[in-house]
Design a protein around this motif. Structure first.
Motif, PDB file in Angstrom:
ATOM      1  N   LYS A  37       0.834  -1.203   0.000  1.00  0.00           N
ATOM      2  CA  LYS A  37       0.000   0.000   0.000  1.00  0.00           C
ATOM      3  C   LYS A  37       0.865   1.248   0.000  1.00  0.00           C
ATOM      4  CE  LYS A  37      -3.672   2.332   2.560  1.00  0.00           C
ATOM      5  NZ  LYS A  37      -4.562   2.284   3.756  1.00  0.00           N
ATOM      6  N   LEU A  38       1.969   1.214   0.760  1.00  0.00           N
ATOM      7  CA  LEU A  38       2.890   2.347   0.815  1.00  0.00           C
ATOM      8  C   LEU A  38       3.472   2.637  -0.558  1.00  0.00           C
ATOM      9  CD1 LEU A  38       4.435   4.360   2.682  1.00  0.00           C
ATOM     10  CD2 LEU A  38       6.220   2.623   2.828  1.00  0.00           C
ATOM     11  N   GLN A  39       3.906   1.618  -1.260  1.00  0.00           N
ATOM     12  CA  GLN A  39       4.457   1.792  -2.602  1.00  0.00           C
ATOM     13  C   GLN A  39       3.406   2.312  -3.571  1.00  0.00           C
ATOM     14  OE1 GLN A  39       7.477   1.583  -3.691  1.00  0.00           O
ATOM     15  NE2 GLN A  39       8.575   0.567  -2.034  1.00  0.00           N
ATOM     16  N   LYS A  40       2.168   1.848  -3.410  1.00  0.00           N
ATOM     17  CA  LYS A  40       1.087   2.308  -4.275  1.00  0.00           C
ATOM     18  C   LYS A  40       0.786   3.787  -4.031  1.00  0.00           C
ATOM     19  CE  LYS A  40      -3.661   1.180  -5.637  1.00  0.00           C
ATOM     20  NZ  LYS A  40      -4.828   0.285  -5.379  1.00  0.00           N
ATOM     21  N   GLN A  41       0.774   4.191  -2.768  1.00  0.00           N
ATOM     22  CA  GLN A  41       0.544   5.601  -2.437  1.00  0.00           C
ATOM     23  C   GLN A  41       1.668   6.469  -2.984  1.00  0.00           C
ATOM     24  OE1 GLN A  41       0.240   5.049   1.835  1.00  0.00           O
ATOM     25  NE2 GLN A  41      -1.941   5.534   1.800  1.00  0.00           N
ATOM     26  N   TYR A  42       2.895   6.038  -2.797  1.00  0.00           N
ATOM     27  CA  TYR A  42       4.045   6.796  -3.299  1.00  0.00           C
ATOM     28  C   TYR A  42       4.009   6.920  -4.815  1.00  0.00           C
ATOM     29  CZ  TYR A  42       8.793   7.722  -4.829  1.00  0.00           C
ATOM     30  OH  TYR A  42       9.890   8.234  -5.477  1.00  0.00           O
ATOM     31  N   ALA A  43       3.685   5.830  -5.503  1.00  0.00           N
ATOM     32  CA  ALA A  43       3.635   5.850  -6.972  1.00  0.00           C
ATOM     33  C   ALA A  43       2.546   6.793  -7.470  1.00  0.00           C
ATOM     34  CB  ALA A  43       3.392   4.437  -7.505  1.00  0.00           C
ATOM     35  N   VAL A  71      11.848   6.526   5.638  1.00  0.00           N
ATOM     36  CA  VAL A  71      12.064   6.463   4.187  1.00  0.00           C
ATOM     37  C   VAL A  71      13.253   5.568   3.855  1.00  0.00           C
ATOM     38  CG1 VAL A  71      12.705   7.809   2.146  1.00  0.00           C
ATOM     39  CG2 VAL A  71      10.991   8.694   3.727  1.00  0.00           C
ATOM     40  N   ILE A  72      14.342   5.712   4.600  1.00  0.00           N
ATOM     41  CA  ILE A  72      15.545   4.913   4.362  1.00  0.00           C
ATOM     42  C   ILE A  72      15.265   3.423   4.571  1.00  0.00           C
ATOM     43  CG2 ILE A  72      17.894   4.470   5.159  1.00  0.00           C
ATOM     44  CD1 ILE A  72      17.541   7.048   3.553  1.00  0.00           C
ATOM     45  N   ARG A  73      14.382   3.119   5.494  1.00  0.00           N
ATOM     46  CA  ARG A  73      14.098   1.717   5.811  1.00  0.00           C
ATOM     47  C   ARG A  73      13.072   1.091   4.868  1.00  0.00           C
ATOM     48  NH1 ARG A  73      13.451   2.179  12.410  1.00  0.00           N
ATOM     49  NH2 ARG A  73      15.664   2.384  12.909  1.00  0.00           N
ATOM     50  N   ASN A  74      12.201   1.906   4.287  1.00  0.00           N
ATOM     51  CA  ASN A  74      11.072   1.340   3.565  1.00  0.00           C
ATOM     52  C   ASN A  74      10.981   1.705   2.088  1.00  0.00           C
ATOM     53  OD1 ASN A  74       9.146   0.063   5.794  1.00  0.00           O
ATOM     54  ND2 ASN A  74      10.006   1.954   6.637  1.00  0.00           N
ATOM     55  N   LEU A  75      11.575   2.817   1.656  1.00  0.00           N
ATOM     56  CA  LEU A  75      11.422   3.246   0.268  1.00  0.00           C
ATOM     57  C   LEU A  75      12.736   3.265  -0.507  1.00  0.00           C
ATOM     58  CD1 LEU A  75       8.826   6.181   0.609  1.00  0.00           C
ATOM     59  CD2 LEU A  75       8.455   3.925  -0.406  1.00  0.00           C
ATOM     60  N   PHE A  76      13.783   3.814   0.091  1.00  0.00           N
ATOM     61  CA  PHE A  76      15.069   3.945  -0.598  1.00  0.00           C
ATOM     62  C   PHE A  76      16.191   3.428   0.303  1.00  0.00           C
ATOM     63  CE2 PHE A  76      12.349   7.282  -2.273  1.00  0.00           C
ATOM     64  CZ  PHE A  76      12.520   7.154  -3.645  1.00  0.00           C
ATOM     65  N   SER A  77      17.261   3.028  -0.311  1.00  0.00           N
ATOM     66  CA  SER A  77      18.443   2.683   0.468  1.00  0.00           C
ATOM     67  C   SER A  77      19.173   3.971   0.847  1.00  0.00           C
ATOM     68  CB  SER A  77      19.363   1.764  -0.330  1.00  0.00           C
ATOM     69  OG  SER A  77      19.887   2.470  -1.461  1.00  0.00           O
TER      70      SER A  77
END
Length: 292
Positions: free
Chosen positions: A13-19, A73-79
């Motif tokens: 869901k997080l990735q879908k919201q971000y996209a 963000v570092i833990r869940n979306l980007f390195s």
């Protein structure tokens, strides 16, 4: 509690919201030219639209601490290697504040096609009442005001907001807490003019109503006081009260879910950027462009 979001958040869901946010922001930024004074442009880890989308997503999820959000963000979306470090991320967010404001303004224009708009104000308390006479935060900008609904004095600011019947935020003004609603009503309602507006008794002014209609073709209705000669039927009063409830609902959502009264920024630019991000995130949800 926010430090533990990574254990319970639905990453799909997080990735879908971000996209969804990134897609919308990218389409908007492609229509304007952004000129920023930058050195070492080739060293940027992420583009402007990514920074804006990430910041808006943080407000959508209710984060108020930039340090906690950056860690999330570092833990869940980007390195860590692919995203700016925290201080640089915060500076870029503030530098892109004008773009965020422009995007929100373009989105708010859709409200002109809604049935009507409602205006009201929301107190933003910046400190506990025990510290109001010695606080230094926003000294010279904020002051002591009175909240009639809670019947308490507070130190802080006041958000004057116009929303449509569907809850879409349009024009807004932030003033000191002591500013009367009537003083900035014209500014709020003429940023993105809507032909039909409703207000409460705090906006009663025949002079204001006349000026809005003659200069801007904006009709503005308010209830009348008991000592006024103008008589309004009980049915009209109930109708007005029912229609004005939408802004109370919006304020409740902005306070409880988006934590608009808990903005931690200590600079004017940081506060304004965070406020625009919150209103943009909420607008995207209202219009169904992002899943809440």
């Amino acid at each position: 509690m926010q430090e533990h979001f990574h254990f319970t958040t639905d990453r799909a869901k997080l990735q879908k919201q971000y996209a969804s946010i990134l897609c919308f922001v990218s389409a908007q930024l492609s229509s304007i030219q952004i000129h920023l004074q930058r050195r070492n442009l080739h060293l940027l880890k992420q583009k402007d639209e990514v920074i804006i989308a990430v910041h808006v997503l943080g407000k959508l999820l209710g984060f108020t601490c930039e340090r906690v959000w950056h860690r999330f963000v570092i833990r869940n979306l980007f390195s860590k290697d692919l995203f700016p470090e925290r201080s640089r991320y915060s500076r870029r967010c503030r530098a892109l504040g004008f773009a965020i404001k422009w995007i929100r303004h373009q989105l708010a224009k859709r409200g002109q096609h809604h049935a009507y708009a409602v205006v009201d104000s929301l107190p933003i308390e910046l400190c506990h009442s025990a510290r109001m006479h010695r606080v230094k935060r926003f000294h010279g900008i904020a002051d002591i005001g009175y909240c009639a609904s809670k019947k308490i004095a507070f130190y802080g600011l006041k958000l004057h907001l116009q929303v449509t019947d569907q809850g879409l935020p349009m024009g807004y003004v932030v003033t000191e807490a002591s500013c009367h609603d009537r003083m900035v009503a014209e500014t709020v309602m003429t940023q993105i003019p809507h032909p039909y507006n409703l207000g409460d008794k705090g906006y009663i002014s025949q002079k204001l109503q006349k000026k809005l209609y003659e200069e801007h073709r904006v009709a503005f209705w308010t209830p009348v006081r008991k000592n006024h000669r103008v008589h309004q039927s009980d049915a009209w009063k109930q109708w007005m009260k029912r229609k004005r409830k939408v802004i109370e609902t919006v304020f409740s959502i902005l306070v409880d879910s988006y934590r608009i009264t808990e903005i931690r920024a200590n600079s004017v630019s940081g506060f304004e950027t965070a406020l625009d991000d919150i209103l943009l995130a909420y607008s995207l949800v209202v219009l169904g462009l992002v899943e809440c």
